[in-house]
Motif scaffolding. Sequence first.
Motif: not given
Length: 248
Positions: A78-105
């Motif tokens: 993410i840093k190499d791409c010059g982007a910024h990351a937000q870390i959220i818990w899986h059980d409160i993630a409510q964003q839609g699909f495709g709005e922001r790049t998502e990495f789900c672990v």
Amino acid sequence: MTDDVRNIVLGVVAAGISAAIGWLARTHLWRRRLRRKQAFFGMPGNSECVLVVNREAGRDGSVHRFDVFALLELSALIKDCGAHAQIIWHDIAQQGFGERTEFCVGGPVSNRRMAAHLHSMLPGVTMNTDAEPGPDQGSFQIGSERYRMEPGTTEYVLLARLTSGQESRPVFLFCGQRAITNQAATRYLARHHEKLARKHGNGSFVLLLKVVNSQAYGPDVVELVEDVTRQAQAAQPGPRASHRAASS
């Protein structure tokens, strides 16, 4: 000006021009590689992405150390791409699909959003989530094939890049049978993203990876088993309750 002085001056000028041309060429190549990397990850400069984190089973509010290592691998990309990351818990993630790049672990047991992604986007994949020990515990069923794990010896992980259209940002899934396999998948992506971009472009893919002898080599020895995109995206016949693989 003597001929010797003239030759020295011309040599210095030629060296300067060569250095400038070389610098411009390297800069052009670096920028082109960066643009390709940003396009593959869906993260142009100053864009935002989200890291969806699971919770370690049996420990409320904690993240397994190998999943933390996986997040560190992703943070470097993410840093190499010059982007910024937000870390959220899986059980409160409510964003839609495709709005922001998502990495789900994490697997569907510890990560509800992963379970939702598998159910809606990869109907051909099921994972045995039975808490009772047995030969099929944690196994993947992909199409008609089953992949059982031998902890510490042979373990599997799904690495997927999924998109819903040309303009949508991708979702990357790292769904492993154990936490160390999640880290192995993120490391594989970091090492091979250029090759994957050349092969798949900015489209969707689902790869099944095998982590070999993790008890000795950690997440470093990873083999590509198969590109299972077609099987994973094809709906399986019959019910898919609880993401549990059917009996052989």
